[in-house]
Motif scaffolding. Structure first.
Motif, PDB file in Angstrom:
ATOM      1  N   GLU A 282     -57.965  -7.514 -37.501  1.00 31.10           N
ATOM      2  CA  GLU A 282     -57.018  -7.105 -38.363  1.00 31.10           C
ATOM      3  C   GLU A 282     -57.405  -5.640 -38.960  1.00 31.10           C
ATOM      4  OE1 GLU A 282     -54.238  -8.402 -42.289  1.00 31.10           O
ATOM      5  OE2 GLU A 282     -55.701  -9.723 -41.293  1.00 31.10           O
ATOM      6  N   THR A 283     -56.745  -4.629 -38.669  1.00 31.97           N
ATOM      7  CA  THR A 283     -56.886  -3.382 -39.197  1.00 31.97           C
ATOM      8  C   THR A 283     -55.336  -3.014 -39.639  1.00 31.97           C
ATOM      9  OG1 THR A 283     -56.448  -2.156 -37.134  1.00 31.97           O
ATOM     10  CG2 THR A 283     -58.719  -2.992 -37.649  1.00 31.97           C
ATOM     11  N   TYR A 284     -55.210  -1.866 -40.320  1.00 29.63           N
ATOM     12  CA  TYR A 284     -53.987  -1.417 -40.597  1.00 29.63           C
ATOM     13  C   TYR A 284     -53.224  -1.070 -39.646  1.00 29.63           C
ATOM     14  CZ  TYR A 284     -50.396   0.935 -43.219  1.00 29.63           C
ATOM     15  OH  TYR A 284     -48.951   1.373 -44.126  1.00 29.63           O
ATOM     16  N   PHE A 285     -53.848  -0.072 -38.759  1.00 23.61           N
ATOM     17  CA  PHE A 285     -53.205   0.473 -37.268  1.00 23.61           C
ATOM     18  C   PHE A 285     -52.705  -0.702 -36.457  1.00 23.61           C
ATOM     19  CE2 PHE A 285     -53.181   1.925 -33.127  1.00 23.61           C
ATOM     20  CZ  PHE A 285     -52.731   2.962 -33.182  1.00 23.61           C
ATOM     21  N   ASN A 286     -53.519  -1.875 -36.297  1.00 26.14           N
ATOM     22  CA  ASN A 286     -52.933  -2.954 -35.549  1.00 26.14           C
ATOM     23  C   ASN A 286     -52.067  -3.500 -35.914  1.00 26.14           C
ATOM     24  OD1 ASN A 286     -55.332  -2.298 -33.847  1.00 26.14           O
ATOM     25  ND2 ASN A 286     -56.661  -4.071 -34.222  1.00 26.14           N
ATOM     26  N   ASP A 287     -51.774  -3.525 -37.262  1.00 22.01           N
ATOM     27  CA  ASP A 287     -50.530  -4.222 -37.724  1.00 22.01           C
ATOM     28  C   ASP A 287     -49.581  -3.620 -38.174  1.00 22.01           C
ATOM     29  OD1 ASP A 287     -49.882  -6.947 -38.658  1.00 22.01           O
ATOM     30  OD2 ASP A 287     -50.459  -6.308 -40.726  1.00 22.01           O
ATOM     31  N   HIS A 288     -49.483  -2.196 -38.046  1.00 19.30           N
ATOM     32  CA  HIS A 288     -48.469  -1.427 -38.379  1.00 19.30           C
ATOM     33  C   HIS A 288     -47.944  -0.280 -37.273  1.00 19.30           C
ATOM     34  CE1 HIS A 288     -48.094  -2.655 -42.534  1.00 19.30           C
ATOM     35  NE2 HIS A 288     -49.413  -3.055 -42.501  1.00 19.30           N
ATOM     36  N   PHE A 289     -48.493  -0.201 -35.973  1.00 20.04           N
ATOM     37  CA  PHE A 289     -48.315   0.621 -35.045  1.00 20.04           C
ATOM     38  C   PHE A 289     -48.109   0.118 -33.786  1.00 20.04           C
ATOM     39  CE2 PHE A 289     -50.062   3.295 -38.581  1.00 20.04           C
ATOM     40  CZ  PHE A 289     -49.262   4.466 -38.166  1.00 20.04           C
ATOM     41  N   LYS A 290     -47.291   0.615 -32.975  1.00 21.40           N
ATOM     42  CA  LYS A 290     -47.115   0.312 -31.575  1.00 21.40           C
ATOM     43  C   LYS A 290     -46.942   1.545 -30.810  1.00 21.40           C
ATOM     44  CE  LYS A 290     -45.195  -4.458 -32.046  1.00 21.40           C
ATOM     45  NZ  LYS A 290     -43.872  -5.300 -31.449  1.00 21.40           N
ATOM     46  N   LEU A 291     -47.284   1.516 -29.438  1.00 20.40           N
ATOM     47  CA  LEU A 291     -47.181   2.641 -28.708  1.00 20.40           C
ATOM     48  C   LEU A 291     -46.084   2.445 -27.619  1.00 20.40           C
ATOM     49  CD1 LEU A 291     -48.078   5.514 -27.794  1.00 20.40           C
ATOM     50  CD2 LEU A 291     -49.887   4.314 -26.419  1.00 20.40           C
ATOM     51  N   ARG A 292     -44.906   3.180 -27.528  1.00 22.30           N
ATOM     52  CA  ARG A 292     -43.753   3.143 -26.584  1.00 22.30           C
ATOM     53  C   ARG A 292     -43.885   4.048 -25.768  1.00 22.30           C
ATOM     54  NH1 ARG A 292     -37.760   2.825 -29.093  1.00 22.30           N
ATOM     55  NH2 ARG A 292     -36.703   3.651 -27.536  1.00 22.30           N
ATOM     56  N   SER A 293     -43.586   3.567 -24.549  1.00 22.95           N
ATOM     57  CA  SER A 293     -43.430   4.586 -23.345  1.00 22.95           C
ATOM     58  C   SER A 293     -42.003   4.244 -22.777  1.00 22.95           C
ATOM     59  CB  SER A 293     -44.486   4.463 -22.083  1.00 22.95           C
ATOM     60  OG  SER A 293     -44.648   3.178 -21.796  1.00 22.95           O
ATOM     61  N   GLU A 294     -41.316   5.211 -22.214  1.00 20.80           N
ATOM     62  CA  GLU A 294     -40.011   5.229 -22.019  1.00 20.80           C
ATOM     63  C   GLU A 294     -39.660   6.028 -20.649  1.00 20.80           C
ATOM     64  OE1 GLU A 294     -36.139   6.920 -23.922  1.00 20.80           O
ATOM     65  OE2 GLU A 294     -37.198   5.782 -25.288  1.00 20.80           O
ATOM     66  N   LEU A 295     -38.725   5.546 -19.933  1.00 21.06           N
ATOM     67  CA  LEU A 295     -37.955   6.289 -19.090  1.00 21.06           C
ATOM     68  C   LEU A 295     -36.585   6.024 -19.115  1.00 21.06           C
ATOM     69  CD1 LEU A 295     -37.563   7.760 -16.050  1.00 21.06           C
ATOM     70  CD2 LEU A 295     -37.547   5.437 -14.970  1.00 21.06           C
ATOM     71  N   SER A 296     -35.715   7.086 -19.412  1.00 18.97           N
ATOM     72  CA  SER A 296     -34.205   6.909 -19.850  1.00 18.97           C
ATOM     73  C   SER A 296     -33.531   8.197 -19.196  1.00 18.97           C
ATOM     74  CB  SER A 296     -34.177   7.076 -21.482  1.00 18.97           C
ATOM     75  OG  SER A 296     -34.583   8.315 -21.856  1.00 18.97           O
ATOM     76  N   TYR A 297     -32.008   7.889 -19.187  1.00 18.27           N
ATOM     77  CA  TYR A 297     -31.019   8.501 -18.549  1.00 18.27           C
ATOM     78  C   TYR A 297     -29.733   8.467 -19.417  1.00 18.27           C
ATOM     79  CZ  TYR A 297     -27.583  10.281 -15.141  1.00 18.27           C
ATOM     80  OH  TYR A 297     -26.611  10.839 -14.600  1.00 18.27           O
ATOM     81  N   ASN A 298     -29.502   9.836 -19.710  1.00 18.70           N
ATOM     82  CA  ASN A 298     -27.978  10.054 -20.333  1.00 18.70           C
ATOM     83  C   ASN A 298     -27.236  11.070 -19.660  1.00 18.70           C
ATOM     84  OD1 ASN A 298     -28.288  12.654 -22.067  1.00 18.70           O
ATOM     85  ND2 ASN A 298     -30.391  11.549 -22.564  1.00 18.70           N
ATOM     86  N   THR A 299     -25.732  10.993 -19.892  1.00 18.22           N
ATOM     87  CA  THR A 299     -25.002  11.689 -19.094  1.00 18.22           C
ATOM     88  C   THR A 299     -23.792  12.148 -20.087  1.00 18.22           C
ATOM     89  OG1 THR A 299     -23.737  12.316 -17.274  1.00 18.22           O
ATOM     90  CG2 THR A 299     -23.657  10.014 -18.137  1.00 18.22           C
ATOM     91  N   THR A 300     -23.437  13.173 -20.187  1.00 18.33           N
ATOM     92  CA  THR A 300     -22.294  13.769 -21.142  1.00 18.33           C
ATOM     93  C   THR A 300     -21.391  14.775 -20.589  1.00 18.33           C
ATOM     94  OG1 THR A 300     -23.832  13.267 -23.022  1.00 18.33           O
ATOM     95  CG2 THR A 300     -21.868  14.560 -23.538  1.00 18.33           C
ATOM     96  N   GLU A 301     -20.179  14.575 -20.778  1.00 21.84           N
ATOM     97  CA  GLU A 301     -18.997  15.306 -20.411  1.00 21.84           C
ATOM     98  C   GLU A 301     -18.700  16.218 -21.446  1.00 21.84           C
ATOM     99  OE1 GLU A 301     -17.682  15.698 -17.164  1.00 21.84           O
ATOM    100  OE2 GLU A 301     -18.831  14.155 -16.574  1.00 21.84           O
ATOM    101  N   LEU A 302     -18.554  17.686 -21.455  1.00 13.23           N
ATOM    102  CA  LEU A 302     -18.716  18.432 -22.541  1.00 13.23           C
ATOM    103  C   LEU A 302     -17.167  19.220 -22.548  1.00 13.23           C
ATOM    104  CD1 LEU A 302     -22.286  19.805 -22.081  1.00 13.23           C
ATOM    105  CD2 LEU A 302     -21.533  18.276 -23.977  1.00 13.23           C
ATOM    106  N   HIS A 303     -16.679  19.515 -23.614  1.00 14.35           N
ATOM    107  CA  HIS A 303     -15.389  20.146 -23.802  1.00 14.35           C
ATOM    108  C   HIS A 303     -15.355  21.111 -24.971  1.00 14.35           C
ATOM    109  CE1 HIS A 303     -13.552  17.853 -20.589  1.00 14.35           C
ATOM    110  NE2 HIS A 303     -14.159  16.816 -21.039  1.00 14.35           N
ATOM    111  N   HIS A 304     -14.606  22.265 -25.025  1.00 10.80           N
ATOM    112  CA  HIS A 304     -14.544  22.826 -26.337  1.00 10.80           C
ATOM    113  C   HIS A 304     -13.400  22.248 -27.311  1.00 10.80           C
ATOM    114  CE1 HIS A 304     -16.887  26.451 -25.268  1.00 10.80           C
ATOM    115  NE2 HIS A 304     -16.494  26.189 -24.232  1.00 10.80           N
ATOM    116  N   PHE A 305     -13.810  21.954 -28.560  1.00 10.05           N
ATOM    117  CA  PHE A 305     -12.614  21.378 -29.516  1.00 10.05           C
ATOM    118  C   PHE A 305     -12.950  22.489 -30.695  1.00 10.05           C
ATOM    119  CE2 PHE A 305     -14.320  17.657 -27.050  1.00 10.05           C
ATOM    120  CZ  PHE A 305     -13.278  17.246 -26.862  1.00 10.05           C
ATOM    121  N   GLY A 306     -11.969  22.145 -31.696  1.00  7.32           N
ATOM    122  CA  GLY A 306     -11.959  22.889 -32.824  1.00  7.32           C
ATOM    123  C   GLY A 306     -10.914  24.067 -33.043  1.00  7.32           C
TER     124      GLY A 306
END
Length: 266
Positions: free
Chosen positions: A80-104
């Protein structure tokens, strides 16, 4: 795009496998995430609700965690250490897509050539991300793991390497002429002849999140996560009017992603 995703997926799998070998004394978690993305770009009016609501897309991802509080090789807790009990290391592969328009306000009201040019102009961006975040849990990870139905709030900070594919077009015809293109996008900028571009490239970004886990079963969690991602480029959306002239467009592109995820403990 598939040709770009496959190499990143292989890198992600290879990293996870290498992590298992390098950090066999820790436990591992895998999961999936998905949710809506609000892309903040040079399309539309800044701080406009219709822009923020209209320029939205969707994102999906695969995630992997190193859990430092538990040892997979002996099914026991780590020292038990503070780091072990309060931190996790996250790795990620993600994808996002967005259609874009002019508004306002610049596309509303009395018709004009400029307004028609902006209304006819559309774009899109698709972004594939590979990166890591360090997540901080202010409450004990051990206590959260031990109780079904408990909550585990967290904040995180990290970086990602992204590949983007931006497109820009107009229903009036090919962009790049005074008849089809709003004047600010005809100005040369950043070594390019225009303030728009249809291109694929890479960019670094910084990512920060706030969220919480819900302990669904002893070996699974549900997660909600609100993410801010800032790109070190203003070309991710395909637009970049000359910032020396058009001060309102000098900020780099960024996005907000609200996702829901399912995490399984290996």
């Amino acid at each position: 795009m598939i040709k770009q995703i496959i190499p990143l997926l292989l890198i992600f799998i290879g990293f996870s496998t290498d992590s298992h070998a390098q950090f066999g004394g820790f436990s591992h978690e895998v999961g999936v995430i998905a949710g809506p993305v609000a892309f903040q770009s040079d399309y539309g009016e800044r701080y406009d609700l219709s822009t923020n609501a209209g320029n939205t897309g969707v994102g999906i991802g695969l995630i992997h965690y190193l859990n430092f509080s538990y040892k997979a090789d002996c099914n026991c807790y780590t020292p038990e250490t503070y780091f072990n009990d309060h931190f996790k290391l996250r790795s990620e592969l993600s994808y996002n897509t967005t259609e874009l328009h002019h508004f306002g306000e610049y596309v509303e009201g009395k018709p004009s050539l400029g307004k028609e040019q902006l209304k006819a102009m559309t774009g899109s961006t698709a972004v594939t991300n590979l990166g890591m975040q360090l997540e901080f849990f202010p409450w004990s990870i051990r206590d959260f793991t031990a109780r079904t139905g408990s909550l585990g709030p967290f904040v995180s900070l990290g970086g990602q390497f992204s590949y983007y594919n931006a497109k820009a077009s107009s229903t009036l015809g090919p962009l790049g002429t005074p008849l089809t293109t709003f004047p600010k996008y005809l100005t040369p900028t950043d070594g390019r002849p225009y303030g728009f571009s249809t291109e694929s490239s890479t960019v670094w970004s910084v990512v920060s999140s706030v969220g919480t886990r819900y302990k669904l079963t002893p070996l699974s969690d549900l997660m909600v996560d609100l993410r801010f991602q800032y790109f070190f480029s203003n070309w991710v959306d395909g637009l970049n009017p000359n910032p020396e002239i058009y001060k309102e467009n000098k900020a780099n592109d960024w996005l907000v992603w609200f996702n829901v995820g399912y995490i399984y403990y290996l």
